[in-house]
Motif scaffolding. Structure first.
Motif, mmCIF file in Angstrom:
data_model
loop_
_atom_site.group_PDB
_atom_site.id
_atom_site.type_symbol
_atom_site.label_atom_id
_atom_site.label_comp_id
_atom_site.label_asym_id
_atom_site.label_seq_id
_atom_site.Cartn_x
_atom_site.Cartn_y
_atom_site.Cartn_z
ATOM 1 N N UNK A 272 0.810 -1.230 0.000
ATOM 2 C CA UNK A 272 0.000 0.000 0.000
ATOM 3 C C UNK A 272 0.838 1.271 0.000
ATOM 4 N N UNK A 273 2.064 1.189 0.549
ATOM 5 C CA UNK A 273 2.872 2.407 0.623
ATOM 6 C C UNK A 273 4.135 2.322 -0.228
ATOM 7 N N UNK A 274 5.043 1.441 0.131
ATOM 8 C CA UNK A 274 6.365 1.467 -0.508
ATOM 9 C C UNK A 274 6.312 1.211 -2.010
ATOM 10 N N UNK A 275 5.361 0.375 -2.461
ATOM 11 C CA UNK A 275 5.257 0.088 -3.899
ATOM 12 C C UNK A 275 4.290 1.031 -4.609
ATOM 13 N N UNK A 276 3.637 1.888 -3.836
ATOM 14 C CA UNK A 276 2.671 2.800 -4.449
ATOM 15 C C UNK A 276 3.396 3.813 -5.334
ATOM 16 N N UNK A 277 2.823 4.113 -6.494
ATOM 17 C CA UNK A 277 3.471 5.079 -7.386
ATOM 18 C C UNK A 277 3.625 6.453 -6.738
ATOM 19 N N UNK A 278 2.824 6.710 -5.699
ATOM 20 C CA UNK A 278 2.909 8.009 -5.015
ATOM 21 C C UNK A 278 4.022 8.059 -3.983
ATOM 22 N N UNK A 279 4.572 6.896 -3.654
ATOM 23 C CA UNK A 279 5.570 6.870 -2.578
ATOM 24 C C UNK A 279 6.871 7.475 -3.060
ATOM 25 N N UNK A 280 7.376 8.440 -2.298
ATOM 26 C CA UNK A 280 8.628 9.067 -2.693
ATOM 27 C C UNK A 280 9.764 8.080 -2.462
ATOM 28 N N UNK A 281 10.559 7.854 -3.483
ATOM 29 C CA UNK A 281 11.626 6.867 -3.401
ATOM 30 C C UNK A 281 12.543 7.133 -2.205
ATOM 31 N N UNK A 282 12.786 6.097 -1.443
ATOM 32 C CA UNK A 282 13.708 6.223 -0.325
ATOM 33 C C UNK A 282 13.045 6.611 0.977
ATOM 34 N N UNK A 283 11.801 7.061 0.914
ATOM 35 C CA UNK A 283 11.121 7.451 2.147
ATOM 36 C C UNK A 283 10.947 6.256 3.069
ATOM 37 N N UNK A 284 11.166 6.520 4.345
ATOM 38 C CA UNK A 284 11.029 5.484 5.369
ATOM 39 C C UNK A 284 9.606 5.515 5.914
ATOM 40 N N UNK A 285 9.041 4.335 6.146
ATOM 41 C CA UNK A 285 7.696 4.253 6.728
ATOM 42 C C UNK A 285 7.838 3.912 8.201
ATOM 43 N N UNK A 286 7.089 4.591 9.041
ATOM 44 C CA UNK A 286 7.108 4.205 10.457
ATOM 45 C C UNK A 286 5.738 4.412 11.066
ATOM 46 N N UNK A 287 5.400 3.576 12.023
ATOM 47 C CA UNK A 287 4.094 3.679 12.675
ATOM 48 C C UNK A 287 4.075 2.873 13.959
ATOM 49 N N UNK A 288 3.193 3.291 14.842
ATOM 50 C CA UNK A 288 2.928 2.478 16.024
ATOM 51 C C UNK A 288 1.993 1.372 15.577
ATOM 52 N N UNK A 289 2.329 0.147 15.920
ATOM 53 C CA UNK A 289 1.496 -0.968 15.500
ATOM 54 C C UNK A 289 1.632 -2.060 16.550
ATOM 55 N N UNK A 290 1.439 -3.290 16.148
ATOM 56 C CA UNK A 290 1.776 -4.351 17.079
ATOM 57 C C UNK A 290 2.485 -5.455 16.332
ATOM 58 N N UNK A 291 3.188 -6.262 17.095
ATOM 59 C CA UNK A 291 3.908 -7.367 16.514
ATOM 60 C C UNK A 291 3.894 -8.481 17.543
ATOM 61 N N UNK A 292 3.533 -9.678 17.119
ATOM 62 C CA UNK A 292 3.442 -10.827 18.028
ATOM 63 C C UNK A 292 2.617 -10.478 19.260
ATOM 64 N N UNK A 293 1.548 -9.725 19.050
ATOM 65 C CA UNK A 293 0.633 -9.411 20.139
ATOM 66 C C UNK A 293 1.114 -8.311 21.085
ATOM 67 N N UNK A 294 2.243 -7.708 20.773
ATOM 68 C CA UNK A 294 2.750 -6.637 21.635
ATOM 69 C C UNK A 294 2.756 -5.316 20.889
#
Ligand code: HEC
Length: 250
Positions: A177-199
């Motif tokens: 949805x982001x990194x491969x999107x044609x709108x994504x600026x090349x090289x931009x880093x994605x970051x977000x609060x999320x969860x992983x393995x239930x944490x």
């Protein structure tokens, strides 16, 4: 301009735009900084292996001078050039120091554990390429501090060679949805609060693109077997080839 803006074209995740809590924003900033430092250290060490690939593959040379200490020293030098400071310094946040130290130890250990193979005379290709080295380092890192943080080099699902590198559902979502999107600026880093393995976790995705050197293995024609024994992916210069995925548990 901060080192991060120089090294990465930074896009701050939408969570940073929330006006509610300045404190939370500061925490996110600090975690993004830490995640990117870990990524730069890994990239710097991997680049040493890339630069020495011809030497590593040379059947006529025994000791290649690529001890854990030697590779770490070179990686550290590159890290200092990129970030403007040493990986670990006095007065550093203890968790940050612990994680960065774990990464440094992982780099050293992987080189020393593979010295026998790397220094073997009479064998040309030893299978020790930057991607393999990188995966071994991230595995060692997870063994040391996996309850605090995790790093994985993953890729768009259709490109993945090693099953261990497969993206999880969140990574797949960010990639498609982001990194491969044609709108994504090349090289931009994605970051977000999320969860992983239930944490709850702060997660960062650093995109990496194919350069000329990658295409000998990942380029065209798709399906042709490369020097490592894998079928080539048919990738092109500048395609999203992989992602360094960093998870910092909260
Ligand atoms: C000599 C051949 C070779 C070259 C050159 C090469 N790779 Fe790879 N790549 C591999 C192999 C083999 C693996 C599987 C490593 C493993 O076993 O974990 C791999 C794995 C990867 C992965 C991890 C995901 C996966 O598929 O398992 C990424 C990302 C990646 N390569 C990107 C790149 C990029 C970007 C470049 C150029 C900077 C590059 N590679 C250059 C052979 C190569």
């Amino acid at each position: 301009m901060s080192w991060r803006q120089l090294v990465f074209a930074l896009a701050l995740a939408s969570s940073f735009c929330s006006t509610s809590a300045g404190l939370a924003q500061d925490q996110d900033e600090a975690e993004l900084d830490l995640a990117l430092r870990l990524a730069v250290l890994l990239q710097s060490a991997r680049a040493v292996i890339g630069a020495e690939q011809v030497l590593i593959n040379d059947p006529a040379v025994g000791d290649k001078g690529l001890s854990g200490a030697a590779v770490l020293a070179r990686a550290t030098e590159a890290y200092v050039t990129k970030t403007g400071g040493p990986p670990v310094a006095e007065g550093m946040d203890p968790r940050e120091a612990q994680l960065v130290t774990a990464m440094m130890e992982s780099i050293t250990e992987v080189m020393d554990a593979n010295a026998g193979s790397i220094n073997r005379e009479g064998v040309a290709f030893k299978g020790f390429v930057p991607a393999v080295f990188g995966r071994l380092v991230t595995e060692a890192f997870s063994e040391k501090v996996g309850d605090l943080a995790q790093i994985k080099v993953t890729a768009p699902e259709n490109l993945v060679r090693n099953r261990k590198a497969r993206p999880d559902p969140w990574e797949t979502m960010v990639i498609t949805e982001s990194l491969l999107s044609p709108d994504w600026k090349k090289g931009e880093v994605y970051s977000a609060l999320s969860d992983s393995a239930g944490r709850e976790a702060f997660r960062v995705m650093v995109p990496e693109y194919y350069t000329e050197g990658c295409l000998a293995c990942h380029g065209a024609p798709a399906g042709e077997i490369d020097v490592t024994g894998y079928p080539k992916e048919g990738g092109a210069l500048g395609d999203l080839g992989g992602v360094i995925s960093i998870t910092l548990f909260r």
